[in-house]
Design a protein around this motif. Structure first.
Motif, PDB file in Angstrom:
ATOM      1  N   THR A  80     -13.750   8.397   0.384  1.00  0.00           N
ATOM      2  CA  THR A  80     -12.279   8.123   1.089  1.00  0.00           C
ATOM      3  C   THR A  80     -11.255   8.476   0.293  1.00  0.00           C
ATOM      4  O   THR A  80     -10.193   8.014   0.542  1.00  0.00           O
ATOM      5  CB  THR A  80     -12.315   6.382   1.354  1.00  0.00           C
ATOM      6  N   SER A  81     -11.426   9.693  -0.384  1.00  0.00           N
ATOM      7  CA  SER A  81     -10.312  10.228  -1.021  1.00  0.00           C
ATOM      8  C   SER A  81      -9.580  10.806   0.147  1.00  0.00           C
ATOM      9  O   SER A  81      -9.810  11.368   1.161  1.00  0.00           O
ATOM     10  CB  SER A  81     -10.827  11.356  -2.015  1.00  0.00           C
ATOM     11  N   ARG A  82      -8.016  10.909  -0.398  1.00  0.00           N
ATOM     12  CA  ARG A  82      -7.135  11.573   0.551  1.00  0.00           C
ATOM     13  C   ARG A  82      -5.847  12.243  -0.217  1.00  0.00           C
ATOM     14  O   ARG A  82      -5.959  11.476  -1.576  1.00  0.00           O
ATOM     15  CB  ARG A  82      -6.386  10.645   1.699  1.00  0.00           C
ATOM     16  N   LEU A  83      -5.221  13.216   0.160  1.00  0.00           N
ATOM     17  CA  LEU A  83      -3.988  13.597  -0.944  1.00  0.00           C
ATOM     18  C   LEU A  83      -2.872  12.681  -0.357  1.00  0.00           C
ATOM     19  O   LEU A  83      -2.575  12.392   0.879  1.00  0.00           O
ATOM     20  CB  LEU A  83      -3.557  14.890  -0.595  1.00  0.00           C
ATOM     21  N   GLY A  84      -2.193  11.612  -1.146  1.00  0.00           N
ATOM     22  CA  GLY A  84      -1.202  10.747  -0.711  1.00  0.00           C
ATOM     23  C   GLY A  84       0.036  11.664  -0.075  1.00  0.00           C
ATOM     24  O   GLY A  84       0.733  11.047   0.816  1.00  0.00           O
ATOM     25  N   CYS A  85       0.318  12.835  -0.275  1.00  0.00           N
ATOM     26  CA  CYS A  85       1.415  13.591   0.220  1.00  0.00           C
ATOM     27  C   CYS A  85       0.941  13.785   1.767  1.00  0.00           C
ATOM     28  O   CYS A  85       2.177  14.096   2.530  1.00  0.00           O
ATOM     29  CB  CYS A  85       1.889  14.631  -0.518  1.00  0.00           C
ATOM     30  N   GLN A  86      -0.190  13.684   2.187  1.00  0.00           N
ATOM     31  CA  GLN A  86      -0.270  14.100   3.408  1.00  0.00           C
ATOM     32  C   GLN A  86      -0.519  12.891   4.683  1.00  0.00           C
ATOM     33  O   GLN A  86      -0.819  13.175   5.639  1.00  0.00           O
ATOM     34  CB  GLN A  86      -1.513  15.078   3.434  1.00  0.00           C
ATOM     35  N   ILE A  87      -0.339  11.637   4.059  1.00  0.00           N
ATOM     36  CA  ILE A  87      -0.451  10.524   4.795  1.00  0.00           C
ATOM     37  C   ILE A  87       1.005  10.057   4.869  1.00  0.00           C
ATOM     38  O   ILE A  87       1.726   9.851   3.957  1.00  0.00           O
ATOM     39  CB  ILE A  87      -1.271   9.587   4.051  1.00  0.00           C
ATOM     40  N   THR A  88       1.363  10.034   6.292  1.00  0.00           N
ATOM     41  CA  THR A  88       2.636   9.338   6.411  1.00  0.00           C
ATOM     42  C   THR A  88       2.472   7.766   6.965  1.00  0.00           C
ATOM     43  O   THR A  88       1.738   7.732   7.789  1.00  0.00           O
ATOM     44  CB  THR A  88       3.330  10.402   7.515  1.00  0.00           C
ATOM     45  N   LEU A  89       3.179   7.124   6.324  1.00  0.00           N
ATOM     46  CA  LEU A  89       3.141   5.586   6.612  1.00  0.00           C
ATOM     47  C   LEU A  89       3.620   5.309   8.307  1.00  0.00           C
ATOM     48  O   LEU A  89       4.748   6.004   8.589  1.00  0.00           O
ATOM     49  CB  LEU A  89       3.821   4.566   5.612  1.00  0.00           C
ATOM     50  N   THR A  90       2.881   4.639   8.911  1.00  0.00           N
ATOM     51  CA  THR A  90       3.392   4.151  10.174  1.00  0.00           C
ATOM     52  C   THR A  90       3.137   2.841  10.422  1.00  0.00           C
ATOM     53  O   THR A  90       2.587   2.224   9.417  1.00  0.00           O
ATOM     54  CB  THR A  90       2.355   5.018  11.543  1.00  0.00           C
ATOM     55  N   GLU A  91       3.810   2.201  11.383  1.00  0.00           N
ATOM     56  CA  GLU A  91       3.732   0.553  11.314  1.00  0.00           C
ATOM     57  C   GLU A  91       2.155   0.258  11.598  1.00  0.00           C
ATOM     58  O   GLU A  91       1.747  -0.887  11.341  1.00  0.00           O
ATOM     59  CB  GLU A  91       4.365   0.275  12.481  1.00  0.00           C
ATOM     60  N   ASN A  92       1.456   0.886  12.188  1.00  0.00           N
ATOM     61  CA  ASN A  92      -0.113   0.872  12.392  1.00  0.00           C
ATOM     62  C   ASN A  92      -0.681   0.630  10.993  1.00  0.00           C
ATOM     63  O   ASN A  92      -1.790   0.027  11.077  1.00  0.00           O
ATOM     64  CB  ASN A  92      -0.753   1.928  13.277  1.00  0.00           C
ATOM     65  N   LEU A  93      -0.322   1.327  10.099  1.00  0.00           N
ATOM     66  CA  LEU A  93      -0.929   1.200   8.729  1.00  0.00           C
ATOM     67  C   LEU A  93      -0.490  -0.010   7.808  1.00  0.00           C
ATOM     68  O   LEU A  93      -0.642  -0.089   6.551  1.00  0.00           O
ATOM     69  CB  LEU A  93      -0.952   2.357   7.969  1.00  0.00           C
ATOM     70  N   ASP A  94       0.311  -0.904   8.154  1.00  0.00           N
ATOM     71  CA  ASP A  94       0.839  -1.924   7.642  1.00  0.00           C
ATOM     72  C   ASP A  94      -0.377  -2.900   7.015  1.00  0.00           C
ATOM     73  O   ASP A  94      -1.159  -3.404   7.594  1.00  0.00           O
ATOM     74  CB  ASP A  94       1.594  -3.000   8.767  1.00  0.00           C
ATOM     75  N   GLY A  95      -0.283  -2.657   5.626  1.00  0.00           N
ATOM     76  CA  GLY A  95      -1.144  -3.491   4.696  1.00  0.00           C
ATOM     77  C   GLY A  95      -2.286  -2.664   4.294  1.00  0.00           C
ATOM     78  O   GLY A  95      -3.163  -3.195   3.614  1.00  0.00           O
ATOM     79  N   ILE A  96      -2.121  -1.452   4.552  1.00  0.00           N
ATOM     80  CA  ILE A  96      -3.278  -0.324   3.928  1.00  0.00           C
ATOM     81  C   ILE A  96      -3.137  -0.441   2.349  1.00  0.00           C
ATOM     82  O   ILE A  96      -2.160  -0.837   1.603  1.00  0.00           O
ATOM     83  CB  ILE A  96      -2.791   1.150   4.278  1.00  0.00           C
ATOM     84  N   ILE A  97      -4.369  -0.041   1.914  1.00  0.00           N
ATOM     85  CA  ILE A  97      -4.564  -0.307   0.425  1.00  0.00           C
ATOM     86  C   ILE A  97      -5.084   1.120  -0.172  1.00  0.00           C
ATOM     87  O   ILE A  97      -6.108   1.676   0.552  1.00  0.00           O
ATOM     88  CB  ILE A  97      -5.709  -1.408   0.068  1.00  0.00           C
ATOM     89  N   PHE A  98      -4.572   1.235  -1.222  1.00  0.00           N
ATOM     90  CA  PHE A  98      -5.061   2.643  -2.005  1.00  0.00           C
ATOM     91  C   PHE A  98      -5.242   2.297  -3.455  1.00  0.00           C
ATOM     92  O   PHE A  98      -4.950   1.357  -3.950  1.00  0.00           O
ATOM     93  CB  PHE A  98      -3.717   3.644  -2.122  1.00  0.00           C
ATOM     94  N   SER A  99      -6.287   2.887  -3.975  1.00  0.00           N
ATOM     95  CA  SER A  99      -6.759   2.933  -5.336  1.00  0.00           C
ATOM     96  C   SER A  99      -6.393   4.217  -6.301  1.00  0.00           C
ATOM     97  O   SER A  99      -6.486   5.164  -5.572  1.00  0.00           O
ATOM     98  CB  SER A  99      -8.209   2.583  -5.630  1.00  0.00           C
ATOM     99  N   LEU A 100      -5.914   4.136  -7.214  1.00  0.00           N
ATOM    100  CA  LEU A 100      -5.650   5.081  -8.179  1.00  0.00           C
ATOM    101  C   LEU A 100      -7.119   5.679  -8.504  1.00  0.00           C
ATOM    102  O   LEU A 100      -7.938   4.948  -8.774  1.00  0.00           O
ATOM    103  CB  LEU A 100      -4.883   4.979  -9.415  1.00  0.00           C
ATOM    104  N   PRO A 101      -7.276   7.151  -8.464  1.00  0.00           N
ATOM    105  CA  PRO A 101      -8.518   7.409  -8.909  1.00  0.00           C
ATOM    106  C   PRO A 101      -8.986   7.521 -10.380  1.00  0.00           C
ATOM    107  O   PRO A 101      -8.056   7.597 -11.435  1.00  0.00           O
ATOM    108  CB  PRO A 101      -8.452   8.965  -8.313  1.00  0.00           C
TER     109      PRO A 101
END
Ligand code: FES
Length: 109
Positions: A80-101
């Motif tokens: 489930t890895s992603r690049l943080g710069c490529q994800i734009t926050l939207t209202e639909n993602l309210d509550g999303i959780i990321f862990s530092l690798p």
């Protein structure tokens, strides 16, 4: 106002009330989360690597081929890895959780 939570390597959670329309990398940097983002969103590094909570991963738009290629170079890569710069926050993602690798994963494993 969407909320984003980051979990550091010690398991400490930081929840941030922020605004949509900016990248996860920007949110991290604006709030003192330890995500480097060396190329500032240019997809020329993998230092903005973040691990998306599995419950949230499928709600994101799929990564581009360029992003996948950069991720292949990231340490501590997970399903489930992603690049943080490529994800734009939207209202639909309210509550999303990321862990530092964990950047030493590959050396130990
Ligand atoms: S900041 Fe370099 S790829 Fe995201």
């Amino acid at each position: 106002m969407p909320k984003v939570t980051f979990i550091d390597l010690d398991g400490v959670k930081t929840s941030i009330d922020t605004r949509s329309g900016i990248s996860i990398l920007e949110i991290a940097q604006l709030n003192g989360i330890d995500v480097e983002g060396a190329c500032e969103g240019g997809m020329a590094c993998s230092t903005c690597h973040l691990i998306v909570d599995p419950d949230w991963f499928d709600r994101l738009e799929a990564a581009s081929e360029e992003e996948e290629d950069m991720l292949d170079l990231a340490f501590g890569l997970t399903r489930t890895s992603r690049l943080g710069c490529q994800i734009t926050l939207t209202e639909n993602l309210d509550g999303i959780i990321f862990s530092l690798p964990n950047e030493t994963n590959n050396l130990i494993g």
